[in-house]
Design a protein around this motif. Sequence first.
Motif, PDB file in Angstrom:
ATOM      1  N   VAL A  39     -11.748  -0.041   4.742  1.00  0.00           N
ATOM      2  CA  VAL A  39     -10.344  -0.222   5.132  1.00  0.00           C
ATOM      3  C   VAL A  39      -9.389   0.788   4.498  1.00  0.00           C
ATOM      4  CG1 VAL A  39     -10.640  -2.658   5.629  1.00  0.00           C
ATOM      5  CG2 VAL A  39      -9.818  -1.979   3.386  1.00  0.00           C
ATOM      6  N   TYR A  40      -9.822   1.483   3.432  1.00  0.00           N
ATOM      7  CA  TYR A  40      -8.917   2.449   2.796  1.00  0.00           C
ATOM      8  C   TYR A  40      -9.294   3.849   3.158  1.00  0.00           C
ATOM      9  CZ  TYR A  40      -7.205  -1.497   0.093  1.00  0.00           C
ATOM     10  OH  TYR A  40      -6.676  -2.694  -0.297  1.00  0.00           O
ATOM     11  N   LEU A  77       0.816  -1.209   0.000  1.00  0.00           N
ATOM     12  CA  LEU A  77       0.000   0.000   0.000  1.00  0.00           C
ATOM     13  C   LEU A  77       0.850   1.258   0.000  1.00  0.00           C
ATOM     14  CD1 LEU A  77      -2.691  -1.167   2.558  1.00  0.00           C
ATOM     15  CD2 LEU A  77      -2.856  -1.096   0.067  1.00  0.00           C
ATOM     16  N   LYS A  78       0.228   2.345  -0.427  1.00  0.00           N
ATOM     17  CA  LYS A  78       0.876   3.657  -0.481  1.00  0.00           C
ATOM     18  C   LYS A  78       0.059   4.634   0.354  1.00  0.00           C
ATOM     19  CE  LYS A  78       2.327   2.779  -5.216  1.00  0.00           C
ATOM     20  NZ  LYS A  78       2.150   3.147  -6.605  1.00  0.00           N
ATOM     21  N   GLY A  79       0.520   5.858   0.456  1.00  0.00           N
ATOM     22  CA  GLY A  79      -0.225   6.894   1.159  1.00  0.00           C
ATOM     23  C   GLY A  79      -0.230   6.686   2.657  1.00  0.00           C
ATOM     24  N   LYS A  80      -1.388   6.900   3.293  1.00  0.00           N
ATOM     25  CA  LYS A  80      -1.463   6.820   4.750  1.00  0.00           C
ATOM     26  C   LYS A  80      -1.228   5.404   5.271  1.00  0.00           C
ATOM     27  CE  LYS A  80      -6.452   6.175   5.135  1.00  0.00           C
ATOM     28  NZ  LYS A  80      -7.681   6.630   5.753  1.00  0.00           N
ATOM     29  N   LEU A  81      -1.360   4.400   4.426  1.00  0.00           N
ATOM     30  CA  LEU A  81      -1.110   3.009   4.825  1.00  0.00           C
ATOM     31  C   LEU A  81       0.214   2.481   4.265  1.00  0.00           C
ATOM     32  CD1 LEU A  81      -4.728   1.623   4.365  1.00  0.00           C
ATOM     33  CD2 LEU A  81      -3.555   2.083   6.519  1.00  0.00           C
ATOM     34  N   SER A  82       1.078   3.388   3.872  1.00  0.00           N
ATOM     35  CA  SER A  82       2.364   3.018   3.294  1.00  0.00           C
ATOM     36  C   SER A  82       3.120   2.062   4.219  1.00  0.00           C
ATOM     37  CB  SER A  82       3.199   4.273   3.061  1.00  0.00           C
ATOM     38  OG  SER A  82       4.438   3.937   2.501  1.00  0.00           O
ATOM     39  N   GLY A  83       3.669   1.016   3.619  1.00  0.00           N
ATOM     40  CA  GLY A  83       4.413   0.020   4.383  1.00  0.00           C
ATOM     41  C   GLY A  83       3.582  -1.192   4.746  1.00  0.00           C
ATOM     42  N   SER A  84       2.269  -1.067   4.686  1.00  0.00           N
ATOM     43  CA  SER A  84       1.375  -2.195   4.948  1.00  0.00           C
ATOM     44  C   SER A  84       1.025  -2.873   3.632  1.00  0.00           C
ATOM     45  CB  SER A  84       0.099  -1.708   5.643  1.00  0.00           C
ATOM     46  OG  SER A  84       0.384  -1.221   6.927  1.00  0.00           O
ATOM     47  N   TRP A  85       0.344  -3.984   3.740  1.00  0.00           N
ATOM     48  CA  TRP A  85      -0.057  -4.775   2.584  1.00  0.00           C
ATOM     49  C   TRP A  85      -1.559  -4.986   2.614  1.00  0.00           C
ATOM     50  CZ3 TRP A  85       3.486  -6.886  -0.947  1.00  0.00           C
ATOM     51  CH2 TRP A  85       4.831  -6.691  -0.621  1.00  0.00           C
ATOM     52  N   ALA A  86      -2.140  -5.322   1.472  1.00  0.00           N
ATOM     53  CA  ALA A  86      -3.558  -5.647   1.398  1.00  0.00           C
ATOM     54  C   ALA A  86      -3.762  -6.805   0.432  1.00  0.00           C
ATOM     55  CB  ALA A  86      -4.364  -4.445   0.936  1.00  0.00           C
ATOM     56  N   CYS A  87      -4.839  -7.535   0.666  1.00  0.00           N
ATOM     57  CA  CYS A  87      -5.223  -8.584  -0.268  1.00  0.00           C
ATOM     58  C   CYS A  87      -6.739  -8.608  -0.371  1.00  0.00           C
ATOM     59  CB  CYS A  87      -4.671  -9.940   0.135  1.00  0.00           C
ATOM     60  SG  CYS A  87      -5.313 -10.584   1.681  1.00  0.00           S
ATOM     61  N   LYS A  88      -7.194  -9.196  -1.444  1.00  0.00           N
ATOM     62  CA  LYS A  88      -8.614  -9.282  -1.764  1.00  0.00           C
ATOM     63  C   LYS A  88      -9.091 -10.678  -1.390  1.00  0.00           C
ATOM     64  CE  LYS A  88     -11.207  -8.038  -5.873  1.00  0.00           C
ATOM     65  NZ  LYS A  88     -11.059  -7.738  -7.303  1.00  0.00           N
ATOM     66  N   VAL A  89     -10.164 -10.780  -0.605  1.00  0.00           N
ATOM     67  CA  VAL A  89     -10.670 -12.099  -0.212  1.00  0.00           C
ATOM     68  C   VAL A  89     -12.143 -12.282  -0.575  1.00  0.00           C
ATOM     69  CG1 VAL A  89      -8.965 -12.547   1.575  1.00  0.00           C
ATOM     70  CG2 VAL A  89     -11.038 -11.287   2.164  1.00  0.00           C
TER      71      VAL A  89
END
Length: 59
Positions: free
Chosen positions: A58-59, A14-26
């Motif tokens: 979540v975003y 992820l980028k922006g305010k969640l930079s450094g974290s990851w996301a996935c689609k479930v």
Amino acid sequence: MVDPFIPQLETHKLKGKLSGSWACKVGYDLRIVFDFVKGEKDREDDILLLALGTHDEVY
């Protein structure tokens, strides 16, 4: 640990305010936001869940 990068999950950094974290689609509109963290005794990274919800939640 199950592979968090299987193509069906569409895992991405992820980028922006969640930079450094990851996301996935479930699901069609269900996302998981997470970080990789070092386990104390494990050689592999653990996953720390940060958020679970719709795309807009979540975003």
